[in-house]
Motif scaffolding. Structure first.
Motif, PDB file in Angstrom:
ATOM      1  N   THR A   1      -1.585 -19.068 -16.096  1.00 49.11           N
ATOM      2  CA  THR A   1      -2.344 -18.301 -14.776  1.00 49.11           C
ATOM      3  C   THR A   1      -2.822 -17.200 -14.495  1.00 49.11           C
ATOM      4  O   THR A   1      -4.250 -17.381 -14.726  1.00 49.11           O
ATOM      5  CB  THR A   1      -1.291 -19.177 -13.421  1.00 49.11           C
TER       6      THR A   1
ATOM      7  N   THR B   1      -3.877 -29.984 -19.875  1.00 50.42           N
ATOM      8  CA  THR B   1      -3.718 -30.647 -19.207  1.00 50.42           C
ATOM      9  C   THR B   1      -4.012 -31.963 -18.981  1.00 50.42           C
ATOM     10  O   THR B   1      -2.183 -32.521 -18.023  1.00 50.42           O
ATOM     11  CB  THR B   1      -4.210 -30.355 -17.575  1.00 50.42           C
TER      12      THR B   1
ATOM     13  N   ALA C   1      -1.635 -27.139  -7.774  1.00 48.83           N
ATOM     14  CA  ALA C   1      -1.714 -28.902  -7.492  1.00 48.83           C
ATOM     15  C   ALA C   1      -1.921 -29.840  -8.492  1.00 48.83           C
ATOM     16  O   ALA C   1      -1.913 -31.069  -8.442  1.00 48.83           O
ATOM     17  CB  ALA C   1      -3.936 -28.570  -7.229  1.00 48.83           C
ATOM     18  N   PHE C   2      -1.446 -29.355  -9.747  1.00 46.94           N
ATOM     19  CA  PHE C   2      -1.465 -29.491 -10.537  1.00 46.94           C
ATOM     20  C   PHE C   2       0.438 -30.348 -10.601  1.00 46.94           C
ATOM     21  O   PHE C   2       0.418 -31.696 -10.811  1.00 46.94           O
ATOM     22  CB  PHE C   2      -0.957 -29.051 -12.369  1.00 46.94           C
TER      23      PHE C   2
ATOM     24  N   LEU D   1     -11.627 -20.972  -5.663  1.00 47.38           N
ATOM     25  CA  LEU D   1     -10.237 -22.425  -5.253  1.00 47.38           C
ATOM     26  C   LEU D   1     -11.327 -24.000  -6.567  1.00 47.38           C
ATOM     27  O   LEU D   1     -10.417 -24.289  -7.024  1.00 47.38           O
ATOM     28  CB  LEU D   1      -9.974 -22.358  -4.282  1.00 47.38           C
TER      29      LEU D   1
ATOM     30  N   GLY E   1      -3.423 -23.228  -7.740  1.00 39.69           N
ATOM     31  CA  GLY E   1      -3.947 -23.832  -8.941  1.00 39.69           C
ATOM     32  C   GLY E   1      -2.881 -24.890  -9.217  1.00 39.69           C
ATOM     33  O   GLY E   1      -2.971 -26.131 -10.000  1.00 39.69           O
TER      34      GLY E   1
ATOM     35  N   GLU F   1     -11.078 -22.948  -9.786  1.00 35.05           N
ATOM     36  CA  GLU F   1      -9.663 -22.578 -10.174  1.00 35.05           C
ATOM     37  C   GLU F   1      -9.503 -24.073 -10.986  1.00 35.05           C
ATOM     38  O   GLU F   1      -8.652 -24.698 -11.681  1.00 35.05           O
ATOM     39  CB  GLU F   1      -8.521 -21.755  -9.448  1.00 35.05           C
ATOM     40  N   LEU F   2      -9.022 -25.348  -9.688  1.00 32.03           N
ATOM     41  CA  LEU F   2      -9.215 -26.359  -9.776  1.00 32.03           C
ATOM     42  C   LEU F   2      -9.945 -26.745 -11.338  1.00 32.03           C
ATOM     43  O   LEU F   2      -9.668 -27.863 -11.545  1.00 32.03           O
ATOM     44  CB  LEU F   2      -9.035 -27.018  -8.537  1.00 32.03           C
TER      45      LEU F   2
ATOM     46  N   PHE G   1      -8.383 -28.497 -14.114  1.00 30.70           N
ATOM     47  CA  PHE G   1      -7.987 -30.097 -14.591  1.00 30.70           C
ATOM     48  C   PHE G   1      -9.388 -30.329 -15.426  1.00 30.70           C
ATOM     49  O   PHE G   1      -9.107 -31.884 -16.082  1.00 30.70           O
ATOM     50  CB  PHE G   1      -8.256 -30.883 -13.735  1.00 30.70           C
TER      51      PHE G   1
END
Length: 310
Positions: A126, A60, A159-160, A47, A156, A50-51, A55
Motif C-alpha cells: 500500500t 492482482t 476492498a481486495f 479512492l 483499497g 486507489e481501487l 484492480f
C-alpha cells in the motif's frame, strides 16, 4: 435645433424600484453551488484512483485467479476420486451430496494460507509501493493529507479482501452446481434449508472471512509504512500470519490464543447452524477492530512523522 435627451427608463413606481433592489440583493446574497473539486470530491477521486490501481494490476488478477482455482480443484478432485457412498471425510461427503458445500470447503481450505498470502501482498504494497515508485510526495501535494492517504490505502486493501472472498464463494457455488447435484442443504446442525437460504448464509460467510482479514490488512499497512521496499512489508505480513496460526496451536499458550488475530478465523461454521449463532461473529469483529485501531494508529503515527522524500 436641440435633440431630446435620452435617459435610462426609470421604474414607474416606488414599488417597482423596491422590487428591483430586492432582486439585486437576493442575487448577490444567494449562495452559489460548491465546486465539485472540494475536499469530499478529492477524497472520492483518490479512492477511485486507489481501487483502479489495485484492480488494474496483473498481479492482482493473478492472485484472484489462483484463489478461484481453489474451489475448482477441490470440486474436480472430489468428483474424480470420491464415490459418495464410500464414506470419507465429512466435507467430501457433503460435497458429493450437494455441490453447494464446495463454498464452505473452499473457504476452509483458503483461509489458513491462500487468503492471508494474497492479503499480505496487497496490504504490504500500500504505502511501500508508492514510496518505491516515488509518487507519495506528488499525492500529498495534491493536496491529499496524510490521514486521508492512509485511510484510502487501507480501504483499497479491504476492498481486495472482500473481492477475493466473494470470488471464492461465487466460483465454489458455480463449480459445485456444475459437477454435483443441487438441492436442500444439510447444515452442520443437521437441519435442511433451501438453496436461497443457503445463499444468504454464503454471503454471511464471505462477510465473516472478509472481517477476519481486517486485522491482517492493518498489520500489513503498518509494515508498509516502515520501509520503501514492498517485498519486505509483504513478507513480514505473511510471516506474521503464519506465526499467529502456529502460536494458536500450542496448548501451552492458551492464555494468548484469544488475543491472536487468527484465533477466530475458522469460527464461521456457526453461520451454518440452525439457528444461526452470531457469537463468534461478534467476538471476531471486536478482535479485528482492536487490531485495526492499534495498527492503524501506528501506521498513521509512523507516516505522519515520516519525511517523505520519494
Amino acid at each position: 435645433m436641440s435633440q431630446p435627451e435620452t435617459t435610462a427608463p426609470q421604474p414607474d413606481t416606488a414599488a417597482e424600484a423596491t422590487a428591483h433592489r430586492a432582486d439585486a440583493t437576493a442575487t448577490a446574497t444567494t449562495p452559489q453551488p460548491a465546486a465539485p473539486t472540494g475536499r469530499r470530491g478529492r477524497t472520492f477521486a483518490l479512492l477511485g484512483s486507489e481501487l483502479a490501481l489495485v484492480f488494474r494490476r496483473h498481479r492482482t488478477w493473478a492472485m484472484l485467479g489462483a484463489l478461484a482455482l481453489v474451489p475448482v480443484l477441490i470440486a474436480i478432485a472430489v468428483r474424480l476420486t470420491t464415490d459418495g457412498d464410500d464414506g470419507g471425510p465429512a466435507f467430501l461427503g457433503d460435497i458429493t451430496n450437494n455441490g453447494l458445500f464446495v463454498v464452505f470447503t473452499a473457504l476452509t481450505v483458503s483461509i489458513p494460507l491462500f487468503l492471508p498470502l494474497t492479503v499480505g501482498v496487497v496490504s504490504g504494497d500500500t504505502v511501500a509501493g508508492e514510496a518505491s515508485h516515488g509518487t507519495i510526495r506528488y499525492l500529498l501535494v495534491a493536496p491529499t493529507g496524510r490521514l486521508r492517504f492512509i485511510l484510502v490505502k487501507y480501504v483499497g486493501a479491504v476492498a481486495f479482501c472482500l473481492a477475493a472472498t466473494l470470488l471464492v464463494v461465487l466460483v465454489g457455488a458455480l463449480v459445485g452446481a456444475l459437477l454435483f447435484p443441487i438441492g436442500p442443504v444439510t447444515l452442520l446442525s443437521g437441519t435442511q434449508v433451501d438453496g436461497w437460504s443457503y445463499a444468504g448464509r454464503a454471503v454471511l460467510l464471505a462477510l465473516y472471512v472478509t472481517l477476519s482479514m481486517l486485522g491482517l490488512a492493518a498489520i500489513g499497512l503498518f509494515a508498509s509504512t516502515l520501509t520503501t521496499v514492498p517485498v519486505g512489508a509483504m513478507a513480514t505480513t505473511v510471516v506474521l500470519a503464519g506465526v499467529s496460526q502456529v502460536l494458536d496451536q500450542l496448548p501451552q499458550l492458551d492464555w494468548l490464543h484469544p488475543f491472536l488475530f487468527s484465533h477466530l478465523w475458522l469460527g464461521f461454521g456457526d453461520l451454518l447452524r440452525d439457528p444461526i449463532a452470531f457469537d463468534s461473529f461478534g467476538s471476531n469483529a471486536l478482535l479485528q477492530l482492536g487490531y485495526v485501531a492499534v495498527f492503524g494508529a501506528l501506521a498513521y503515527g509512523r507516516f505522519a512523522t515520516k519525511d517523505v522524500l520519494s
